[in-house]
Every structure is written in C-alpha cells, then in structure tokens.
Design an enzyme around this catalytic site. Structure first.
Site, PDB file in Angstrom:
ATOM      1  N   LYS A  67       0.818  -1.214   0.000  1.00 58.06           N
ATOM      2  CA  LYS A  67       0.000   0.000   0.000  1.00 58.06           C
ATOM      3  C   LYS A  67       0.855   1.269   0.000  1.00 58.06           C
ATOM      4  O   LYS A  67       0.361   2.350  -0.314  1.00 58.06           O
ATOM      5  CB  LYS A  67      -0.981  -0.016   1.160  1.00 58.06           C
TER       6      LYS A  67
HETATM    7  C1  LIG Z   1      -4.663  -4.466   1.171  1.00 58.27           C
HETATM    8  C2  LIG Z   1      -3.895  -5.757   1.176  1.00 58.27           C
HETATM    9  C3  LIG Z   1      -4.218  -6.831   0.301  1.00 58.27           C
HETATM   10  C4  LIG Z   1      -5.400  -6.796  -0.617  1.00 58.27           C
HETATM   11  O1  LIG Z   1      -5.197  -5.977  -1.732  1.00 58.27           O
HETATM   12  P1  LIG Z   1      -6.431  -5.515  -2.640  1.00 58.27           P
HETATM   13  O2  LIG Z   1      -5.851  -4.565  -3.611  1.00 58.27           O
HETATM   14  O3  LIG Z   1      -7.409  -4.854  -1.692  1.00 58.27           O
HETATM   15  O4  LIG Z   1      -7.014  -6.741  -3.261  1.00 58.27           O
HETATM   16  C5  LIG Z   1      -3.403  -7.950   0.305  1.00 58.27           C
HETATM   17  N1  LIG Z   1      -2.352  -8.054   1.150  1.00 58.27           N
HETATM   18  C6  LIG Z   1      -2.029  -7.064   2.014  1.00 58.27           C
HETATM   19  C7  LIG Z   1      -0.877  -7.250   2.919  1.00 58.27           C
HETATM   20  C8  LIG Z   1      -2.771  -5.874   2.054  1.00 58.27           C
HETATM   21  O5  LIG Z   1      -2.442  -4.906   2.918  1.00 58.27           O
END
Ligand SMILES: *Cc1c(COP(=O)(O)O)cnc(C)c1O
Length: 430
Positions: A107
């Site tokens: 993220k």
């Molecule tokens: C947010 C997140 C996901 C999921 O990603 P999306 O784009 O919402 O499908 C997977 N793994 C981690 C560690 C995350 O923080």
C-alpha cells in the site's frame, strides 16, 4: 486524459477531479477513458530500464499531458523510493516482494503516489487539502507516511481504539507534523461512518477542502501497475506469464489487468482469496453475491464486498465469458495458509506472510494443470507485520525490519474521541 464513471461513461472528469472526488457523484468508480498500449520498442528495451524509468513511462502513458514531465518525474521519484525485487523460490515460481517500503506493505506505492499528486494539486491553490482516512491498520500507516511533510496537506487518521496492532498504531501515531491520529471509542465501521458523514456535511465542505485516501481512488491504482512491468523486466523472458494476486478489495488485480491492457504479456491471472471467496465464487457461478466478511489470519483481505470488482467488469466491457476465461479464482482456509508457510520455510527457508502465502497457493494450484508456465505471485506485506501468525506457523520469531523498528521507538500521539459525529466535526472546525 479524462476519467469516466463505471456507472455512466458519459460522466467525464479531469484527473484532478477524479483524484479529489475519489468516488464519482453517481457512486461509480473512475477509470481512464483509454488505456493506451505500449509499442513493441517499449518492451524490447524493458529489461534495461530502471524501476523509476518504467514507472515514469507508465504514468505518462496513463496520465498523458495533464501534468508537466518535471512534475510527473517528481511524483514518480517520491513514489519509487524502494525496490520490488523478484525472488525465485522454486523453478518457475517467483515472489514479487512489494514490502520494502516505509510501512512494509504494497500500500506504500499507492499512498505515496496519491500524496505526490495531491501535493501537486495543493501547490496550485491557496487552500490546504485535508485528507481523511479511516483505517483498520495498514491503510492508515501507508497514507500517513506517504503524506508526511507534503506541503499543503493535512492528514487525519481515524482508527478504532484497541483494535489495531501495536506496530500498526505506532506507524501512524508517532509521526507528528501534518499527520494527526484520532483514536475513536468505537469500531472500524464507526471510523468509516465518521469519514463519510464529513463529505455530506455542508458546513465542513464550505470551510475545508476535504478528500479521502481510500482504495477506490484511481490515483492509488495507477502506481500499482508499475511493478507488474518491473517484475516482467526482472524475469528476462519473452514468454507470456501467469500472475497470482492475493486479493481483498481487488485493487491490485485491477492494476494488473490495466498493465495487461498496456500490452504486458500476461497469459492468465489467478485471483487468490482467503475464505472471503466472493470473487472466486463469481468466477465459477457468474453470480456476484457480496456478504459480510469473516475474520481470517490474512486480515487485510477480509473483504465481503470488494469495491474494485466493477472496475474489473468494466475492463472486460461487461463480457462475463472473457472475464471468467482470463481469470481463475481459488480460495484457501487459514489452515492451508499456515501449512504452506511452514512447508516453504522448511523446504526453501523462505518466509511467506499470510497474504503472500495465499498468492503462492493460488499460483501452485493453477500450475498443477499448466506446469510449463512461468509464474509470479505478489508478496504483499513483510512477514514481521504478522509476527504472531508467522512465528506460530514456522516455529521461529522473525526480526522486525529496521523501518518498523524505528516506529516502535517513537512516542504515541493521538487524540481520543467519542464516535459522535458532532465531536469530530467540532474538532475539524477548530
Ligand atoms: C490491502 C492488502 C491486500 C489486498 O489488496 P487488494 O488490492 O485490496 O485486493 C493484500 N495483502 C495485504 C498485505 C494488504 O495490505
């Protein structure tokens, strides 16, 4: 480049409006009007390009001439400050490690790009932009760190008191500067409701320029397509590849599909989920049945109504057959997740986090029938972020990376607040 709403393609807005609004007024999601395909020259020289160079070219391709090259360069270099190495853990199975950023999860890419863009828009106006973000843990830390010291921006992170882990809490309460943390006596849903109420409050919207940094924002998706190209560059292959994406809200998979539309040679995608299997079920039955999420050990993927699903449908022009032929869905239980973490640690000395483990499982399952293919799965978080689950699975504790260690030494600064909207509103007005 204009951006349309997935609910009504006639509604078209500028990049600035799409990013500032987040969600379209008709509750649709913004998508770029066209996703231009790269020329074969781009792919010929891809292996020689740096991550930053790839990121810049992808941004120029998607954003076009809306921003000057020097502004795009600044935003891209603010985003790509860390590597995304591709590690081969078995023959034809590669882990794309997306956790080398400041908060140790993928993220960071989306949050840093968004902060770069909003910082740019803020510099063109006199008023400061207030970014509201409700978090159950990971999003708040990525957004807070992405916006720290970006001039013209103020970040307010709302989180449920006592319901985030110690490491997560430290990542957004110790920063100071233009970041303030609000510790709400309530649940994550209360935090999210408080944020939503702000956007419909007339007084607040005349006094403040408000925006939200949640994952429906198109600016969070654009940078997530960078690393699919970079993974391909690192593979040094000319063949088409298989990519497995551990998914919750399906932003990451959407970004991968956008990369493919730009010409990336992906033969097939795997949508890997935990027991919140709304999309794998849709891929089998063609019925989309959102429902309340259940709690799992891969908690960042505990999503019962994946918000980017309609972007995926849109990318296939609503053609369900094309969509279901191109993406295969699998879901896995917590037991399968910990079993594979244990197995891979024992056999390969590689530590998976619970989310990456699901990506790995999805890829393995697909390659059982397609054993000649080259596969990549996304490793979305550093395993030390999930210390309890990981150490139980592998029988050893793992050290925090230095970036996370640094946060633990900081002093928590937060404002305690009730879950009443009036309290939050008067806080914002003061
Ligand atoms: C947010 C997140 C996901 C999921 O990603 P999306 O784009 O919402 O499908 C997977 N793994 C981690 C560690 C995350 O923080």
């Amino acid at each position: 480049m204009k951006y349309y709403s997935t609910n009504n393609k006639a509604i078209k807005v500028s990049l600035r409006e799409a990013v500032m609004q987040g969600l379209a007024p008709d509750n649709g999601l913004f998508m770029p009007e066209v996703i231009p395909q790269f020329s074969s020259d781009f792919f010929k020289s891809l292996q020689k390009k740096s991550f930053q160079q790839i990121a810049l070219e992808v941004t120029q391709n998607l954003i076009g001439i809306d921003l000057h090259t020097k502004d795009l360069e600044r935003i891209v270099s603010h985003t790509i400050q860390f590597d995304a190495p591709l590690i081969e853990i078995e023959k034809n199975i590669h882990s794309l490690e997306l956790f080398h950023g400041p908060t140790s999860a993928f993220k960071d890419f989306g949050a840093r790009f968004l902060s770069g863009l909003l910082g740019h828009f803020a510099s063109q106006q006199n008023e400061e932009i207030t970014i509201l973000v409700a978090t159950s843990g990971d999003t708040g830390s990525a957004v807070a760190n992405g916006f720290l010291n970006v001039p013209g921006t103020n970040v307010i992170v709302l989180y449920p008191s006592g319901k985030v882990s110690a490491v997560q809490e430290k990542q957004f309460t110790t920063l100071g500067g233009n970041v303030r943390a609000i510790e709400v006596d309530g649940t994550f849903d209360d935090c999210q409701r408080l944020v939503k109420q702000c956007f419909s409050d007339k007084v607040l919207n005349t006094k403040l320029v408000l925006t939200s940094a949640n994952s429906i924002n198109i600016a969070r998706l654009i940078p997530q397509s960078f690393y699919y190209f970079y993974a391909y560059a690192q593979l040094k292959t000319e063949r088409q590849i298989i990519v497995s994406v551990p998914s919750g809200n399906f932003g990451n998979l959407t970004a991968g599909l956008m990369a493919r539309r730009m010409g990336l040679p992906v033969k097939h995608f795997v949508a890997a989920t935990n027991t919140n299997d709304i999309v794998p079920e849709y891929l089998k039955t063609h019925r989309f049945n959102p429902r309340p999420s259940v709690q799992t050990i891969s908690n960042a993927m505990d999503v019962g109504n994946p918000s980017n699903f309609f972007r995926i449908v849109d990318l296939f022009d609503g053609n369900v057959n094309d969509l279901t032929n191109f993406i295969t869905g699998y879901s896995f239980t917590d037991q399968q997740t910990t079993d594979v973490m244990k197995k891979i640690y024992k056999e390969k000395k590689y530590v998976l986090d619970p989310h990456g483990a699901i990506g790995y499982l999805g890829l393995k399952e697909y390659l059982r029938m397609n054993s000649k293919e080259i596969g990549v799965f996304l490793e979305t978080a550093h395993p030390a972020k999930f210390q309890d689950v990981v150490s139980t699975a592998i029988g050893e504790s793992i050290p925090l990376p230095p970036t996370l260690e640094k946060f633990m030494a900081g002093k928590k600064l937060s404002t305690r607040m009730s879950k009443e909207f009036e309290d939050f509103k008067s806080f914002l007005l003061n």
